[in-house]
Motif scaffolding. Structure first.
Motif, PDB file in Angstrom:
ATOM      1  N   ASP A 124      12.938  35.355  -7.673  1.00  0.00           N
ATOM      2  CA  ASP A 124      12.639  36.481  -6.786  1.00  0.00           C
ATOM      3  C   ASP A 124      12.150  35.940  -5.445  1.00  0.00           C
ATOM      4  OD1 ASP A 124      13.311  38.286  -8.701  1.00  0.00           O
ATOM      5  OD2 ASP A 124      11.413  39.377  -8.687  1.00  0.00           O
ATOM      6  N   ILE A 125      12.295  36.743  -4.390  1.00  0.00           N
ATOM      7  CA  ILE A 125      11.857  36.359  -3.047  1.00  0.00           C
ATOM      8  C   ILE A 125      10.483  36.967  -2.781  1.00  0.00           C
ATOM      9  CG2 ILE A 125      12.385  36.473  -0.583  1.00  0.00           C
ATOM     10  CD1 ILE A 125      15.377  36.721  -1.431  1.00  0.00           C
TER      11      ILE A 125
ATOM     12  N   ALA B 242      -3.897  34.786   1.684  1.00  0.00           N
ATOM     13  CA  ALA B 242      -4.668  35.855   1.050  1.00  0.00           C
ATOM     14  C   ALA B 242      -4.052  36.215  -0.300  1.00  0.00           C
ATOM     15  CB  ALA B 242      -4.713  37.088   1.953  1.00  0.00           C
ATOM     16  N   TYR B 243      -2.763  36.494  -0.317  1.00  0.00           N
ATOM     17  CA  TYR B 243      -2.069  36.792  -1.561  1.00  0.00           C
ATOM     18  C   TYR B 243      -0.563  36.725  -1.303  1.00  0.00           C
ATOM     19  CZ  TYR B 243      -2.515  41.363   0.733  1.00  0.00           C
ATOM     20  OH  TYR B 243      -2.526  42.379   1.659  1.00  0.00           O
ATOM     21  N   VAL B 244       0.215  36.790  -2.387  1.00  0.00           N
ATOM     22  CA  VAL B 244       1.672  36.645  -2.335  1.00  0.00           C
ATOM     23  C   VAL B 244       2.301  37.959  -2.777  1.00  0.00           C
ATOM     24  CG1 VAL B 244       3.641  35.387  -3.259  1.00  0.00           C
ATOM     25  CG2 VAL B 244       1.519  34.166  -2.744  1.00  0.00           C
ATOM     26  N   ILE B 245       3.316  38.424  -2.034  1.00  0.00           N
ATOM     27  CA  ILE B 245       3.908  39.745  -2.262  1.00  0.00           C
ATOM     28  C   ILE B 245       5.375  39.602  -2.650  1.00  0.00           C
ATOM     29  CG2 ILE B 245       4.421  41.984  -1.225  1.00  0.00           C
ATOM     30  CD1 ILE B 245       2.194  41.356   0.813  1.00  0.00           C
ATOM     31  N   ASN B 246       5.771  40.266  -3.729  1.00  0.00           N
ATOM     32  CA  ASN B 246       7.174  40.352  -4.125  1.00  0.00           C
ATOM     33  C   ASN B 246       7.870  41.367  -3.222  1.00  0.00           C
ATOM     34  OD1 ASN B 246       9.593  41.346  -5.623  1.00  0.00           O
ATOM     35  ND2 ASN B 246       8.838  39.976  -7.225  1.00  0.00           N
ATOM     36  N   LEU B 247       9.032  40.995  -2.642  1.00  0.00           N
ATOM     37  CA  LEU B 247       9.726  41.892  -1.710  1.00  0.00           C
ATOM     38  C   LEU B 247      10.354  43.095  -2.398  1.00  0.00           C
ATOM     39  CD1 LEU B 247      11.442  39.600   0.947  1.00  0.00           C
ATOM     40  CD2 LEU B 247       9.160  40.593   0.936  1.00  0.00           C
ATOM     41  N   GLY B 248      10.458  43.077  -3.728  1.00  0.00           N
ATOM     42  CA  GLY B 248      10.939  44.243  -4.450  1.00  0.00           C
ATOM     43  C   GLY B 248      12.430  44.477  -4.312  1.00  0.00           C
ATOM     44  N   LYS B 249      12.901  45.584  -4.925  1.00  0.00           N
ATOM     45  CA  LYS B 249      14.296  45.975  -4.812  1.00  0.00           C
ATOM     46  C   LYS B 249      14.537  46.552  -3.419  1.00  0.00           C
ATOM     47  CE  LYS B 249      14.508  47.487  -9.665  1.00  0.00           C
ATOM     48  NZ  LYS B 249      14.720  48.667 -10.531  1.00  0.00           N
ATOM     49  N   PRO B 250      15.747  46.489  -2.892  1.00  0.00           N
ATOM     50  CA  PRO B 250      16.950  45.867  -3.443  1.00  0.00           C
ATOM     51  C   PRO B 250      17.135  44.409  -3.022  1.00  0.00           C
ATOM     52  CG  PRO B 250      17.530  47.098  -1.513  1.00  0.00           C
ATOM     53  CD  PRO B 250      16.042  47.269  -1.682  1.00  0.00           C
ATOM     54  N   ILE B 251      16.118  43.825  -2.341  1.00  0.00           N
ATOM     55  CA  ILE B 251      16.232  42.402  -2.013  1.00  0.00           C
ATOM     56  C   ILE B 251      16.264  41.591  -3.293  1.00  0.00           C
ATOM     57  CG2 ILE B 251      15.026  40.436  -0.961  1.00  0.00           C
ATOM     58  CD1 ILE B 251      16.350  42.205   1.087  1.00  0.00           C
ATOM     59  N   ASN B 252      15.376  41.901  -4.235  1.00  0.00           N
ATOM     60  CA  ASN B 252      15.347  41.201  -5.513  1.00  0.00           C
ATOM     61  C   ASN B 252      16.098  41.982  -6.576  1.00  0.00           C
ATOM     62  OD1 ASN B 252      13.834  38.877  -4.757  1.00  0.00           O
ATOM     63  ND2 ASN B 252      11.979  40.137  -4.704  1.00  0.00           N
ATOM     64  N   SER B 253      16.536  41.263  -7.590  1.00  0.00           N
ATOM     65  CA  SER B 253      17.340  41.837  -8.662  1.00  0.00           C
ATOM     66  C   SER B 253      16.992  41.116  -9.962  1.00  0.00           C
ATOM     67  CB  SER B 253      18.833  41.649  -8.343  1.00  0.00           C
ATOM     68  OG  SER B 253      19.191  40.269  -8.459  1.00  0.00           O
ATOM     69  N   PRO B 254      17.570  41.515 -11.090  1.00  0.00           N
ATOM     70  CA  PRO B 254      17.331  40.770 -12.333  1.00  0.00           C
ATOM     71  C   PRO B 254      17.927  39.365 -12.330  1.00  0.00           C
ATOM     72  CG  PRO B 254      18.007  43.025 -12.824  1.00  0.00           C
ATOM     73  CD  PRO B 254      18.240  42.808 -11.351  1.00  0.00           C
ATOM     74  N   GLN B 255      18.765  39.041 -11.334  1.00  0.00           N
ATOM     75  CA  GLN B 255      19.348  37.710 -11.247  1.00  0.00           C
ATOM     76  C   GLN B 255      18.601  36.869 -10.198  1.00  0.00           C
ATOM     77  OE1 GLN B 255      21.536  40.547 -11.586  1.00  0.00           O
ATOM     78  NE2 GLN B 255      21.426  39.973 -13.739  1.00  0.00           N
ATOM     79  N   ASP B 256      19.234  35.803  -9.715  1.00  0.00           N
ATOM     80  CA  ASP B 256      18.606  34.913  -8.735  1.00  0.00           C
ATOM     81  C   ASP B 256      18.785  35.455  -7.320  1.00  0.00           C
ATOM     82  OD1 ASP B 256      17.647  33.054 -10.483  1.00  0.00           O
ATOM     83  OD2 ASP B 256      19.382  31.729 -10.354  1.00  0.00           O
ATOM     84  N   ASP B 257      17.703  35.468  -6.563  1.00  0.00           N
ATOM     85  CA  ASP B 257      17.713  35.879  -5.157  1.00  0.00           C
ATOM     86  C   ASP B 257      16.938  34.827  -4.375  1.00  0.00           C
ATOM     87  OD1 ASP B 257      18.903  38.675  -5.620  1.00  0.00           O
ATOM     88  OD2 ASP B 257      17.147  38.663  -6.932  1.00  0.00           O
TER      89      ASP B 257
END
Length: 653
Positions: free
Chosen positions: A368-369, A381-396
């Motif tokens: 995930d990105i 401070a902290y790390v944030i997941n960019l979420g959908k639709p940038i990320n997916s169940p596969q490799d991004d």
């Protein structure tokens, strides 16, 4: 990118496992050799044939699962890891439980994946991947905040049926890596994924529409018959850093196990052409260094590596660029960013934000990105997941962005793509990132009366003196502020009739936490009433006289100036100076001496311009003791001292 340059870091430790089946030694040895040289496609054929013939073993299921997992075919890896988990639950190692959990996410079986992560934590508590999962059990809900922030588009006219990934913008062109062609009469096929090796390609970007033009080779003198990928360019466009297999001057080099590692090379443009690439001095034949990214000022180079000192299978590192070929010692970005998993493809935006890919954090699956949120001092401070639709169940991975135009590109191997890896374009509608805030509450009161001051204001002030937030108090003197988490700040209270007061605090680290800061303000103007003692209101130091004398000493004069100032600004004020002694000595003498001292004090103030009708002096000797230290008492010097005092009593005002 089925060739998975991003996966190479994870493999070396996997290939020394014993592996044998009855009557199958020759086939298995052949498969093992291909597996250990990363020739997964060929190895898969042999392992699958053995499995189809009914052979079962822990090692067989492990290697079949790995052969798919490290080619990012997570649906297939889940199938074989499931067999491994069900057939050999007592001996399965924590790392295979983690890979099984990751593979299940590709099938969007998040509940089952979470159960595997709980088992992983039970087996390997303390691992950052397990602890991050335990800390964020509702990670899917937290990730969903950005679901509508991005719109993504597969660049179908640009992508091929092979791997296309690692975009970077250079001179209004999209530069990327692709295995679509080798540019030679002979195609060199990588046995790991059955695709040609990677070269650099370019596609011009239409300034008005953003569309990409015809794809052509880029920097052909840089491309070799081995892999090149993930370029990064200096601001002037004359220097390029990029990733290549350990191949230089026609010679390929391998580590002790025969693995050809990754290295970062640098090329400088001369007379319009890219010069001969030179490898960076912190490369090494025994570990991989890849995915370079320059900071906006070109003074730092970020990269991914599994060099000694790494937290996990690959980490994000940084070096300072000191000169033409001079660099500082590599510095690991530490456990706030790196995990025991894979962190790779760092990218530093023009605003200085760090984006990277990871499979070590709770996410949607595969790589995930993420983006790093930083404090004002630059600390993480902290790390944030960019979420959908940038990320997916596969490799991004391979994310780049122009934060001023809110557009960018990234790479993914999600379903329904053109090839094994595709480049996607995205546009972004900015929404505020979640902010970590705490509540600071308290009351503002008068320091003398302890009554609330309903007209006060309270502010958050940073250490540079800049006011961040201001609020007013209510009728009970109460206030509430919301500064950021984990910040060193000042809470300052002010009111025109009072001296400001402030308190230095460090706010809590967790979002929503609270703390109480009460503030007491000292009045600028003291209310004077008949009978008050100005010595107490003005907090005068004791008025001392030399032994057996009544002349005004310099230190006493300093205190009397304060009384003089009050009388000058309050022309109706009339006071009586009262001088007292302790009980020691002759009573009548003490009375006479104190009277002389009181009158001397009054005369000093009259000599400075105050009318004689407004001030008088009177001595009381030892007649008004404030404790039980009378004649012949057994008192300490400190107790006697309390009785030796001067009072400035308000007669009228």
């Amino acid at each position: 990118m089925r060739v998975r340059m991003k996966q190479l870091f994870t493999l070396v430790v996997l290939f020394a496992m014993p592996f044998c089946f009855f009557g199958q030694d020759k086939e298995l040895n052949k498969a093992d050799k291909k597996f250990e040289s990363y020739a997964f496609i060929d190895a898969q054929k042999i392992y699958l044939r053995l499995a189809n013939e009914g052979y079962e073993s822990e090692e067989l299921f492990q290697k079949l699962g790995d052969s798919y997992y490290f080619n990012a075919k997570y649906e297939e890896s889940a199938k074989w890891f499931d067999k491994l988990f069900n057939k050999y639950p007592e001996t399965i190692t924590p790392e295979y439980v983690f890979r099984y959990a990751q593979s299940l996410k590709a099938l969007q079986q998040y509940d089952k994946s979470d159960e595997m992560m709980k088992e992983f934590r039970r087996l390997k508590g303390g691992d950052s991947r397990a602890e991050l999962f335990n800390k964020e059990p509702d990670y899917l809900e937290e990730i969903s905040y950005s679901d509508s922030e991005y719109e993504v588009e597969n660049l179908r006219r640009t992508n091929s049926r092979y791997s296309d990934f690692g975009p970077m913008i250079y001179e209004n062109k999209l530069i990327f890596s692709s295995s679509r062609d080798t540019g030679t009469g002979k195609k060199y096929i990588h046995t790991w994924n059955n695709e040609p090796f990677l070269d650099f390609y370019q596609a011009p970007i239409d300034i008005e529409t953003g569309d990409l033009g015809k794809v052509e080779k880029f920097a052909e003198n840089i491309n070799t018959r081995f892999h090149e990928s993930s370029p990064s360019f200096t601001a002037d466009g004359n220097t390029m850093y990029f990733t290549r297999n350990n191949f230089s001057q026609g010679v390929k080099r391998a580590d002790k196990s025969g693995t050809i590692r990754l290295k970062i090379f640098k090329s400088v443009k001369q007379n319009g052409s890219w010069g001969t690439p030179k490898e960076l001095p912190f490369n090494d034949d025994n570990y991989s260094v890849s995915h370079p990214s320059l900071s906006p000022d070109n003074k730092k180079l970020y990269f991914a590596s599994d060099m000694p000192g790494s937290e996990g299978l690959s980490d994000i590192w940084v070096v300072d660029i000191l000169g033409d070929n001079e660099y500082s010692e590599p510095k690991n970005l530490g456990p706030i960013i790196n995990t025991e998993g894979r962190e790779n493809f760092p990218y530093i935006s023009k605003k200085g934000n760090l984006y990277f890919s990871s499979d070590g954090r709770p996410g949607l699956g595969g790589l995930d990105i993420y983006v790093v949120a930083t404090k004002k001092n630059g600390d993480v401070a902290y790390v944030i997941n960019l979420g959908k639709p940038i990320n997916s169940p596969q490799d991004d991975f391979g994310f780049i962005v122009d934060e001023y135009n809110n557009t960018g590109y990234f790479s993914t191997n999600r379903y329904f793509g053109m090839g094994s890896d595709d480049i996607f374009k995205f546009s972004r509608t900015p929404v505020p990132l979640p902010v970590c805030e705490v509540a600071v509450t308290g009351t503002v009161k008068d320091k003398l009366t302890l009554l609330p001051i309903p007209t006060a204001t309270v502010s958050v002030v940073d250490l540079n003196g800049k006011t961040i937030e201001t609020t007013t108090v209510d009728a009970q003197g109460r206030y509430s502020l919301n500064p950021l988490c984990d910040q060193e700040i000042l809470i300052r209270a002010e009111e025109p009739n009072y001296y400001a007061a402030e308190q230095l605090i460090t706010t809590p680290k967790a979002n929503g936490d609270s703390m109480v800061v009460d503030l007491l303000l000292e009045p600028r103007i003291t209310k004077i009433n008949q009978g008050d003692d100005l010595a107490k209101l003005l907090k005068l130091n004791p008025i001392y006289f030399d032994f057996d004398r009544f002349n005004i000493r310099p230190d006493a004069a300093i205190e009397l100036v304060k009384v003089l100032a009050v009388m000058e600004t309050n022309p109706s004020l009339v006071i009586e100076v009262r001088s007292h002694t302790d009980s020691r000595g002759n009573d009548s003498y003490n009375l006479s001496l104190s009277d002389k001292r009181a009158r001397s004090t009054a005369e000093y103030i009259i000599s400075r311009g105050i009318d004689a009708s407004r001030i008088s002096g009177k001595g009381f000797g030892e007649t008004e003791l404030i404790n039980d230290c009378g004649n012949n008492s057994d008192c300490t010097e400190e107790q006697h001292q309390l009785n030796r005092r001067s009072e400035f009593i308000v007669i009228s005002f």
